[in-house]
Scaffold this motif. Structure first.
Motif, PDB file in Angstrom:
ATOM      1  N   ILE A 208      46.152  86.266   4.484  1.00 54.38           N
ATOM      2  CA  ILE A 208      46.723  86.797   5.726  1.00 54.38           C
ATOM      3  C   ILE A 208      48.099  87.401   5.468  1.00 54.38           C
ATOM      4  O   ILE A 208      48.424  88.488   5.953  1.00 54.38           O
ATOM      5  CB  ILE A 208      46.803  85.680   6.790  1.00 54.38           C
ATOM      6  CG1 ILE A 208      45.391  85.261   7.219  1.00 54.38           C
ATOM      7  CG2 ILE A 208      47.606  86.140   7.998  1.00 54.38           C
ATOM      8  CD1 ILE A 208      45.357  84.049   8.116  1.00 54.38           C
ATOM      9  N   VAL A 209      48.923  86.711   4.672  1.00 56.84           N
ATOM     10  CA  VAL A 209      50.263  87.220   4.353  1.00 56.84           C
ATOM     11  C   VAL A 209      50.167  88.553   3.610  1.00 56.84           C
ATOM     12  O   VAL A 209      50.863  89.526   3.958  1.00 56.84           O
ATOM     13  CB  VAL A 209      51.033  86.185   3.504  1.00 56.84           C
ATOM     14  CG1 VAL A 209      52.344  86.785   3.004  1.00 56.84           C
ATOM     15  CG2 VAL A 209      51.310  84.937   4.321  1.00 56.84           C
ATOM     16  N   ALA A 210      49.305  88.626   2.598  1.00 58.20           N
ATOM     17  CA  ALA A 210      49.178  89.849   1.802  1.00 58.20           C
ATOM     18  C   ALA A 210      48.653  91.010   2.649  1.00 58.20           C
ATOM     19  O   ALA A 210      49.141  92.146   2.543  1.00 58.20           O
ATOM     20  CB  ALA A 210      48.260  89.599   0.607  1.00 58.20           C
ATOM     21  N   ILE A 211      47.663  90.730   3.494  1.00 61.72           N
ATOM     22  CA  ILE A 211      47.091  91.795   4.343  1.00 61.72           C
ATOM     23  C   ILE A 211      48.127  92.306   5.341  1.00 61.72           C
ATOM     24  O   ILE A 211      48.253  93.522   5.560  1.00 61.72           O
ATOM     25  CB  ILE A 211      45.844  91.269   5.071  1.00 61.72           C
ATOM     26  CG1 ILE A 211      44.700  91.049   4.069  1.00 61.72           C
ATOM     27  CG2 ILE A 211      45.390  92.248   6.151  1.00 61.72           C
ATOM     28  CD1 ILE A 211      43.498  90.350   4.662  1.00 61.72           C
ATOM     29  N   CYS A 212      48.873  91.400   5.945  1.00 62.83           N
ATOM     30  CA  CYS A 212      49.901  91.803   6.912  1.00 62.83           C
ATOM     31  C   CYS A 212      50.964  92.671   6.255  1.00 62.83           C
ATOM     32  O   CYS A 212      51.372  93.715   6.795  1.00 62.83           O
ATOM     33  CB  CYS A 212      50.539  90.579   7.551  1.00 62.83           C
ATOM     34  SG  CYS A 212      49.460  89.682   8.688  1.00 62.83           S
ATOM     35  N   LEU A 213      51.407  92.258   5.065  1.00 67.25           N
ATOM     36  CA  LEU A 213      52.409  93.058   4.353  1.00 67.25           C
ATOM     37  C   LEU A 213      51.856  94.428   3.956  1.00 67.25           C
ATOM     38  O   LEU A 213      52.554  95.438   4.036  1.00 67.25           O
ATOM     39  CB  LEU A 213      52.889  92.309   3.113  1.00 67.25           C
ATOM     40  CG  LEU A 213      53.770  91.085   3.376  1.00 67.25           C
ATOM     41  CD1 LEU A 213      54.101  90.372   2.072  1.00 67.25           C
ATOM     42  CD2 LEU A 213      55.056  91.475   4.097  1.00 67.25           C
ATOM     43  N   ALA A 214      50.583  94.456   3.537  1.00 66.30           N
ATOM     44  CA  ALA A 214      49.962  95.731   3.169  1.00 66.30           C
ATOM     45  C   ALA A 214      49.860  96.666   4.375  1.00 66.30           C
ATOM     46  O   ALA A 214      50.120  97.878   4.261  1.00 66.30           O
ATOM     47  CB  ALA A 214      48.581  95.477   2.574  1.00 66.30           C
ATOM     48  N   LEU A 215      49.510  96.120   5.526  1.00 66.26           N
ATOM     49  CA  LEU A 215      49.418  96.943   6.743  1.00 66.26           C
ATOM     50  C   LEU A 215      50.783  97.477   7.154  1.00 66.26           C
ATOM     51  O   LEU A 215      50.908  98.630   7.598  1.00 66.26           O
ATOM     52  CB  LEU A 215      48.806  96.118   7.884  1.00 66.26           C
ATOM     53  CG  LEU A 215      47.325  95.761   7.723  1.00 66.26           C
ATOM     54  CD1 LEU A 215      46.878  94.851   8.857  1.00 66.26           C
ATOM     55  CD2 LEU A 215      46.466  97.021   7.686  1.00 66.26           C
ATOM     56  N   ILE A 216      51.817  96.641   7.002  1.00 67.94           N
ATOM     57  CA  ILE A 216      53.167  97.087   7.330  1.00 67.94           C
ATOM     58  C   ILE A 216      53.582  98.235   6.415  1.00 67.94           C
ATOM     59  O   ILE A 216      54.142  99.258   6.867  1.00 67.94           O
ATOM     60  CB  ILE A 216      54.160  95.914   7.223  1.00 67.94           C
ATOM     61  CG1 ILE A 216      53.880  94.890   8.327  1.00 67.94           C
ATOM     62  CG2 ILE A 216      55.596  96.411   7.322  1.00 67.94           C
ATOM     63  CD1 ILE A 216      54.685  93.617   8.189  1.00 67.94           C
ATOM     64  N   VAL A 217      53.291  98.082   5.107  1.00 65.30           N
ATOM     65  CA  VAL A 217      53.648  99.138   4.153  1.00 65.30           C
ATOM     66  C   VAL A 217      52.867 100.420   4.438  1.00 65.30           C
ATOM     67  O   VAL A 217      53.424 101.530   4.401  1.00 65.30           O
ATOM     68  CB  VAL A 217      53.400  98.654   2.713  1.00 65.30           C
ATOM     69  CG1 VAL A 217      53.590  99.798   1.721  1.00 65.30           C
ATOM     70  CG2 VAL A 217      54.333  97.509   2.368  1.00 65.30           C
ATOM     71  N   LEU A 218      51.578 100.292   4.742  1.00 66.88           N
ATOM     72  CA  LEU A 218      50.769 101.476   5.065  1.00 66.88           C
ATOM     73  C   LEU A 218      51.297 102.178   6.314  1.00 66.88           C
ATOM     74  O   LEU A 218      51.335 103.415   6.383  1.00 66.88           O
ATOM     75  CB  LEU A 218      49.310 101.068   5.269  1.00 66.88           C
ATOM     76  CG  LEU A 218      48.477 100.825   4.002  1.00 66.88           C
ATOM     77  CD1 LEU A 218      47.104 100.287   4.365  1.00 66.88           C
ATOM     78  CD2 LEU A 218      48.346 102.114   3.197  1.00 66.88           C
ATOM     79  N   SER A 219      51.694 101.397   7.306  1.00 63.39           N
ATOM     80  CA  SER A 219      52.248 101.986   8.526  1.00 63.39           C
ATOM     81  C   SER A 219      53.540 102.736   8.222  1.00 63.39           C
ATOM     82  O   SER A 219      53.789 103.822   8.761  1.00 63.39           O
ATOM     83  CB  SER A 219      52.513 100.889   9.563  1.00 63.39           C
ATOM     84  OG  SER A 219      51.316 100.215   9.894  1.00 63.39           O
TER      85      SER A 219
END
Length: 294
Positions: A208-219
């Motif tokens: 969950i932590v990795a996915i959230c950070l990845a989504l933030i970076v993609l945004s």
């Protein structure tokens, strides 16, 4: 049950900071070789040959960092580290991977049989009535089977870590200059339920932590230079692996320390029983003085 989980989460940040640089270096080599190879056959060969050793290198880095943080080891030597690395990769990790592979082959065969039968019935129904409900049902069943396969793979990995967690830490401890010379079965199954639970918690929380950070970076990238978007997924994988290995290695190192402490207590107790009752220094002095007076 939950004391090991809490202590592992508290120890994890220190282990993560030591594991991440190694994971980044390994990832650059691993993804670099695969990405710069145009032949799909060679890409498959690299994946098959390099995945287990690369995972073992990162796992060893995490275990060594956890043992150092828990004050359960001394600095390693190159020779001992190399032997420990090979044992970790092919003695501790490979059996888990083999069991997972066998389970996945069985599941794939069952899925294939189920899909073949479902598609046949759906095609007959479509030919007779023109209805596509059968295809929708096949798609729903396929999704359910994939979810079940994911759960089974996770449970096998958790059970494997429950069995091999302490032996992995023992293998990493053998890399020290003054190694304890643990055999490959040392601590096999020790703290099984606690380590299995820790593995599952680490699996989902860190994902969950990795996915959230990845989504933030993609945004953020969508607002700027999107040419770096292709690196987000590998970076998220590296972050997840580092977090997950740091968390589980912390639990393995702490369990290894608990086992050593228990064995030390048992050893001291056995020695005391063999030696018999001990006479204090004061009693010996009094006995000597009485003999001198007598």
């Amino acid at each position: 049950m939950y004391d090991l989980l809490l202590k592992s989460l508290l120890l994890m940040p220190r282990v993560f900071l030591r594991t991440l640089p190694v994971a980044l270096l390994v990832a650059l080599i691993y993804f670099g070789l695969i990405d710069n190879t145009s032949n799909p056959l060679w890409q498959i060969v690299f994946v098959l040959l390099l995945t287990t050793p690369c995972i073992a290198i990162i796992r060893m880095a995490a275990l060594r960092a956890a043992l150092v943080a828990a004050d359960r080891t001394t600095p390693p030597t190159i020779a001992h580290l190399t032997k420990a690395q090979i044992r970790l990769a092919y003695g501790n990790l490979l059996p888990i991977n083999v069991v997972q592979s066998i389970a996945m082959v069985i599941i794939a065969a069952l899925v294939d049989a189920s899909l073949t039968e479902g598609l046949t019935q759906a095609s007959l129904e479509y030919a007779k009535t023109g209805s596509t409900a059968g295809y929708d049902e096949v798609a729903a069943n396929f999704t359910t089977l994939l979810q079940a396969a994911g759960w089974i793979a996770s449970l096998i990995a958790a059970a494997g870590f429950g069995v091999m967690g302490v032996p992995m830490a023992a293998s990493a401890a053998n890399a020290a200059e003054k190694r304890p010379r643990h055999d490959i079965t040392f601590g096999l199954g020790w703290n099984f339920w606690k380590l299995a639970l820790l593995y599952l918690v680490a699996l989902f929380v860190n994902a969950i932590v990795a996915i959230c950070l990845a989504l933030i970076v993609l945004s953020a990238l969508t607002l700027g230079d999107v040419s770096f978007a292709r690196y987000v997924v590998p970076a998220a994988i590296v972050l997840y692996v580092s977090l997950h290995f740091a968390t589980t290695a912390s639990g393995a190192a702490l369990s290894y320390g608990q086992l050593l402490d228990q064995k030390a207590v048992i050893r001291d107790y056995v020695k005391s029983q063999i030696a018999g009752p001990q006479t204090s220094a004061d009693d010996l002095r009094a006995l000597r003085q009485s003999r001198q007076r007598g």
